[in-house]
Write an enzyme that holds these catalytic residues in place. Structure first.
Site, PDB file in Angstrom:
ATOM      1  N   GLY A  94       0.825  -1.201   0.000  1.00  5.92           N
ATOM      2  CA  GLY A  94       0.000   0.000   0.000  1.00  5.92           C
ATOM      3  C   GLY A  94       0.854   1.243   0.000  1.00  5.92           C
ATOM      4  O   GLY A  94       2.084   1.194   0.095  1.00  5.92           O
ATOM      5  N   ASN A  95       0.207   2.389  -0.068  1.00  2.00           N
ATOM      6  CA  ASN A  95       0.941   3.652  -0.106  1.00  2.00           C
ATOM      7  C   ASN A  95       1.650   3.961   1.209  1.00  2.00           C
ATOM      8  O   ASN A  95       2.663   4.654   1.219  1.00  2.00           O
ATOM      9  CB  ASN A  95      -0.014   4.792  -0.453  1.00  2.00           C
ATOM     10  CG  ASN A  95      -0.464   4.746  -1.891  1.00  2.00           C
ATOM     11  OD1 ASN A  95       0.334   4.897  -2.807  1.00  2.00           O
ATOM     12  ND2 ASN A  95      -1.750   4.506  -2.104  1.00  2.00           N
TER      13      ASN A  95
ATOM     14  N   GLY B   3      -6.835  -0.175  -9.388  1.00  4.86           N
ATOM     15  CA  GLY B   3      -5.790  -0.589  -8.451  1.00  4.86           C
ATOM     16  C   GLY B   3      -5.855  -2.074  -8.144  1.00  4.86           C
ATOM     17  O   GLY B   3      -6.935  -2.620  -7.897  1.00  4.86           O
ATOM     18  N   PRO B   4      -4.702  -2.762  -8.146  1.00 14.26           N
ATOM     19  CA  PRO B   4      -4.685  -4.194  -7.813  1.00 14.26           C
ATOM     20  C   PRO B   4      -5.284  -4.493  -6.452  1.00 14.26           C
ATOM     21  O   PRO B   4      -5.901  -5.545  -6.258  1.00 14.26           O
ATOM     22  CB  PRO B   4      -3.196  -4.542  -7.849  1.00 14.26           C
ATOM     23  CG  PRO B   4      -2.585  -3.512  -8.740  1.00 14.26           C
ATOM     24  CD  PRO B   4      -3.371  -2.254  -8.508  1.00 14.26           C
ATOM     25  N   ASP B   5      -5.101  -3.589  -5.493  1.00 15.29           N
ATOM     26  CA  ASP B   5      -5.657  -3.813  -4.162  1.00 15.29           C
ATOM     27  C   ASP B   5      -7.178  -3.879  -4.207  1.00 15.29           C
ATOM     28  O   ASP B   5      -7.802  -4.681  -3.507  1.00 15.29           O
ATOM     29  CB  ASP B   5      -5.196  -2.719  -3.194  1.00 15.29           C
ATOM     30  CG  ASP B   5      -5.524  -1.312  -3.680  1.00 15.29           C
ATOM     31  OD1 ASP B   5      -5.636  -1.089  -4.901  1.00 15.29           O
ATOM     32  OD2 ASP B   5      -5.660  -0.408  -2.829  1.00 15.29           O
ATOM     33  N   ARG B   6      -7.779  -3.062  -5.060  1.00 17.03           N
ATOM     34  CA  ARG B   6      -9.239  -3.059  -5.174  1.00 17.03           C
ATOM     35  C   ARG B   6      -9.736  -4.341  -5.824  1.00 17.03           C
ATOM     36  O   ARG B   6     -10.776  -4.889  -5.437  1.00 17.03           O
ATOM     37  CB  ARG B   6      -9.695  -1.833  -5.964  1.00 17.03           C
ATOM     38  CG  ARG B   6      -9.440  -0.513  -5.232  1.00 17.03           C
ATOM     39  CD  ARG B   6      -9.732   0.692  -6.096  1.00 17.03           C
ATOM     40  NE  ARG B   6     -11.004   0.534  -6.774  1.00 17.03           N
ATOM     41  CZ  ARG B   6     -11.262   0.991  -8.001  1.00 17.03           C
ATOM     42  NH1 ARG B   6     -10.313   1.606  -8.687  1.00 17.03           N
ATOM     43  NH2 ARG B   6     -12.444   0.810  -8.535  1.00 17.03           N
TER      44      ARG B   6
END
Length: 259
Positions: A8-9, A107-110
């Site tokens: 993550g950021n 986003g891949p996280d989503r």
């Protein structure tokens, strides 16, 4: 064992799975620059501290929203864990169809959260991730990622508040005892937390109304998500392991496809 990594950021969150069992979660900061050796040695050190021998890690899967660190991170994993990680992205076979105007920018996280959320709901769902940004993703009844809302995260909003106003201090974000604050710190806590709760309730209500998925199952994740989830009935489930479980599900699917 499978090592799942969510970049993550703000933080890199990792989890070690033995099939469906999560042995533990650990975090390291994202923004500190590291070489491949630093990544490799740090990961190995954390694993050993958790009584997991690095040689027990047989596979790694990563989802990242920070492209700049990926070369050093993947190189460190290859060098120290002796395995080439799979990278989850919009182009991966995740089982989720991304039906947006520009799927490659999702986003891949989503996508990973959508996979895990749909596995839980087995139908329409709204997945809320309270991270650096707060994201609201709508998953349709057929497992399609259909729409999203992206808002500033609670901590991000807080840093903007005390970073932009000279007389406002940095505070711990927590639920205040009252909305009738009589001091600056409690007033800031109330503004951030109650504001996040109100935002969540309104966006969930609006997404359900506009999509027609009035029975959508609402799942929250992310570090500060528990604060909001405990204070509103619009969230059905809080799952701090949602992203890591999504990575595990994608790994199982991708490896199954390779057979």
């Amino acid at each position: 064992m499978l090592l799942t990594i969510d970049v993550g950021n703000t933080n890199i969150t990792m989890g070690v799975f033995e099939e469906e069992l999560l042995f533990g979660m650990f975090r390291m900061t994202t923004k500190r620059p590291r070489t491949s050796d630093e990544y490799g040695m740090t990961i190995c050190g954390i694993l050993e501290h958790r009584s997991i021998a690095p040689k027990e890690i047989k596979a790694v899967i990563i989802a990242s929203v920070v492209p700049d660190i990926m070369h050093s991170l993947t190189s460190g994993i290859i060098k120290y864990l002796h395995t080439t990680p799979l990278i989850a992205s919009a182009d991966s076979d995740t089982g989720i169809l991304v039906n947006t105007d520009n799927p490659s920018r999702t986003g891949p996280d989503r996508i990973v959260n959508a996979v895990a959320g749909y596995a839980i709901s087995k139908g329409p769902a709204i997945v809320i991730d309270f991270g650096t940004a707060t994201t609201y993703d709508l998953i349709g009844p057929d497992g399609t990622l259909e729409a999203c809302i992206i808002a500033p995260g609670i901590e991000t909003a807080g840093r903007s508040l005390w970073g932009g106003a000279a007389m406002l201090p940095a505070i711990q974000i927590q639920m205040p005892d009252t909305a009738l604050a009589r001091d600056t710190v409690t007033g800031m806590q109330g503004g951030l937390v109650f504001g996040a709760i109100g935002q969540t309730e309104y966006i969930v209500k609006r997404m359900k109304e506009e999509s027609g998925y009035t029975d959508a199952y609402v799942i929250a994740t992310g570090g500060l998500g528990k604060i909001v989830a405990n204070e509103t009935e619009c969230i059905n489930l809080y799952d701090p392991q949602l992203t890591l479980n999504g990575l595990r599900l994608i790994y199982e699917r991708m490896k199954g496809t390779d057979k």
